[in-house]
Scaffold this motif. Structure first.
Motif, PDB file in Angstrom:
ATOM      1  N   ARG A  10      27.956  29.441  61.400  1.00  0.00           N
ATOM      2  CA  ARG A  10      28.561  28.242  61.989  1.00  0.00           C
ATOM      3  C   ARG A  10      28.081  28.019  63.430  1.00  0.00           C
ATOM      4  O   ARG A  10      28.781  27.435  64.252  1.00  0.00           O
ATOM      5  N   GLU A  18      32.807  26.377  66.432  1.00  0.00           N
ATOM      6  CA  GLU A  18      32.079  26.419  65.166  1.00  0.00           C
ATOM      7  C   GLU A  18      31.674  25.058  64.636  1.00  0.00           C
ATOM      8  O   GLU A  18      32.386  24.063  64.778  1.00  0.00           O
ATOM      9  N   ASN A  19      30.487  25.029  64.017  1.00  0.00           N
ATOM     10  CA  ASN A  19      30.004  23.838  63.310  1.00  0.00           C
ATOM     11  C   ASN A  19      29.921  22.600  64.195  1.00  0.00           C
ATOM     12  O   ASN A  19      30.144  21.478  63.731  1.00  0.00           O
ATOM     13  N   THR A  20      29.594  22.789  65.458  1.00  0.00           N
ATOM     14  CA  THR A  20      29.441  21.655  66.367  1.00  0.00           C
ATOM     15  C   THR A  20      27.997  21.584  66.862  1.00  0.00           C
ATOM     16  O   THR A  20      27.229  22.542  66.735  1.00  0.00           O
ATOM     17  N   GLU A  37      23.676  28.596  60.032  1.00  0.00           N
ATOM     18  CA  GLU A  37      24.477  28.369  58.820  1.00  0.00           C
ATOM     19  C   GLU A  37      25.582  27.397  59.173  1.00  0.00           C
ATOM     20  O   GLU A  37      26.308  27.602  60.157  1.00  0.00           O
ATOM     21  N   VAL A  38      25.684  26.298  58.408  1.00  0.00           N
ATOM     22  CA  VAL A  38      26.718  25.301  58.651  1.00  0.00           C
ATOM     23  C   VAL A  38      27.343  24.889  57.325  1.00  0.00           C
ATOM     24  O   VAL A  38      26.744  25.045  56.257  1.00  0.00           O
ATOM     25  N   ASP A  39      28.566  24.362  57.392  1.00  0.00           N
ATOM     26  CA  ASP A  39      29.308  23.923  56.210  1.00  0.00           C
ATOM     27  C   ASP A  39      29.350  22.404  56.169  1.00  0.00           C
ATOM     28  O   ASP A  39      29.576  21.760  57.201  1.00  0.00           O
ATOM     29  N   VAL A  40      29.172  21.830  54.973  1.00  0.00           N
ATOM     30  CA  VAL A  40      29.210  20.378  54.878  1.00  0.00           C
ATOM     31  C   VAL A  40      30.150  19.905  53.776  1.00  0.00           C
ATOM     32  O   VAL A  40      30.306  20.551  52.743  1.00  0.00           O
ATOM     33  N   VAL A  50      29.858  18.081  59.223  1.00  0.00           N
ATOM     34  CA  VAL A  50      29.775  19.531  59.366  1.00  0.00           C
ATOM     35  C   VAL A  50      31.152  20.062  59.742  1.00  0.00           C
ATOM     36  O   VAL A  50      31.610  19.915  60.873  1.00  0.00           O
ATOM     37  N   HIS A  52      34.216  23.211  58.139  1.00  0.00           N
ATOM     38  CA  HIS A  52      34.463  24.269  57.156  1.00  0.00           C
ATOM     39  C   HIS A  52      35.709  24.041  56.316  1.00  0.00           C
ATOM     40  O   HIS A  52      35.660  24.070  55.085  1.00  0.00           O
ATOM     41  N   LEU A  98      23.605  16.890  63.564  1.00  0.00           N
ATOM     42  CA  LEU A  98      23.282  18.297  63.791  1.00  0.00           C
ATOM     43  C   LEU A  98      21.791  18.553  63.617  1.00  0.00           C
ATOM     44  O   LEU A  98      21.175  19.254  64.426  1.00  0.00           O
ATOM     45  N   LYS A 113      30.086  22.888  50.843  1.00  0.00           N
ATOM     46  CA  LYS A 113      31.457  23.407  50.848  1.00  0.00           C
ATOM     47  C   LYS A 113      32.371  22.648  49.899  1.00  0.00           C
ATOM     48  O   LYS A 113      33.192  23.246  49.187  1.00  0.00           O
TER      49      LYS A 113
END
Length: 277
Positions: A10, A18-20, A37-40, A50, A52, A98, A113
């Motif tokens: 993240r 995280e995820n920014t 590693e990122v969550d979408v 992006v 989690h 991102l 995700k």
């Protein structure tokens, strides 16, 4: 002892929101970072964002995850763009935002995700009769994700705990490498990896046999020896093994000694101390 690649979980969630975009920029600037590693998941209009958690009103270590509430996929994109993450001035970014912040020299592991549903079924090896339905559920969102990936000049790895996501990824974008994320059921995870000929498997840190971490129960198989030597089996089948999520240099060193290919880490610099430097 291997020299595993370092994947910023993240965007190194241990040292950045995280995820920014800020986390991505900071992580990409670290010379040890091979990949982010990122969550979408989708905003209400289907735009990949992006983030989690399924909900915006979660908590991280006692701090509100955002200053908003509700499910991500039910929230308008305009509202998400104004939502602040973990009490900082960082907003929930789109995947396209991102990618624009990441140089092509750093890869991006895009974890699929959620396609916009509460019925996810992660970690399952699906019966044959259900695979097409789950693939079709994911396909529209995966198509949006892949469109953003196509605009990025660097390496992309698509991963998921959900078989339907991997099935859709293989249909929509077979040119991108894929990874089966594994949690409790190692055999099922390996079966899914075989079914879609995934280039990688991502097991939890306590699923690697022969390490001190294998006795832990914080993720993956609960306590004691893993039911299958996922590292040995994956390597025998020609798959890369990237382990999640490492929080200190002792864990990093243990997994490097075991021979994993990549380590998904919450903190930068873990491979520069201890025996794996």
């Amino acid at each position: 002892m291997t020299d595993p690649v370092v994947i910023a979980h993240r965007g190194y969630a241990g040292v950045a929101p995280e995820n920014t975009v800020a986390a991505a920029e900071r992580a990409a600037a670290d010379p040890d970072t091979a990949m982010l590693e990122v969550d979408v998941q989708p905003a209400a209009d289907g735009t990949p964002v992006v983030f989690h958690d399924a909900r915006l009103d979660g908590v991280r270590d006692g701090r509100p995850l955002t200053d908003a509430e509700g499910r991500v996929w039910e929230t308008p994109l305009s509202d998400l763009r104004e939502t602040r993450v973990l009490g900082t001035d960082q907003q929930v970014p789109t995947l396209a935002d991102l990618f624009e912040a990441v140089p092509a020299t750093v890869g991006v592991n895009v974890e699929l995700k959620n396609p916009g549903t509460a019925d996810l079924r992660p970690g399952e090896s699906l019966p044959e009769a259900e695979r097409e339905t789950r693939r079709d559920l994911w396909a529209p969102f995966v198509e949006r994700v892949v469109a953003d990936c196509d605009a990025f000049a660097g390496e992309v790895l698509l991963s998921s705990f959900c078989e339907g996501a991997l099935a859709a990824a293989r249909d929509v974008a077979p040119e991108y490498a894929a990874a089966a994320l594994v949690r409790n059921d190692l055999e099922s995870g390996l079966a899914v990896a075989r079914r879609y000929d995934c280039e990688a498997v991502h097991p939890p840190r306590n699923a690697v046999a022969g390490t001190a971490l294998a006795a832990g129960s914080d993720a993956g198989p609960a306590g004691g020896k893993p039911s299958v030597d996922v590292l040995a089996v994956a390597h025998e089948e020609g798959r890369t093994v990237n382990v999640w999520t490492v929080e200190n240099w002792v864990q990093f060193d243990d997994l490097a000694a075991a021979g994993v290919d990549g380590i998904i880490a919450d903190y930068p610099g873990l491979g520069r101390v201890g025996g794996s430097e």
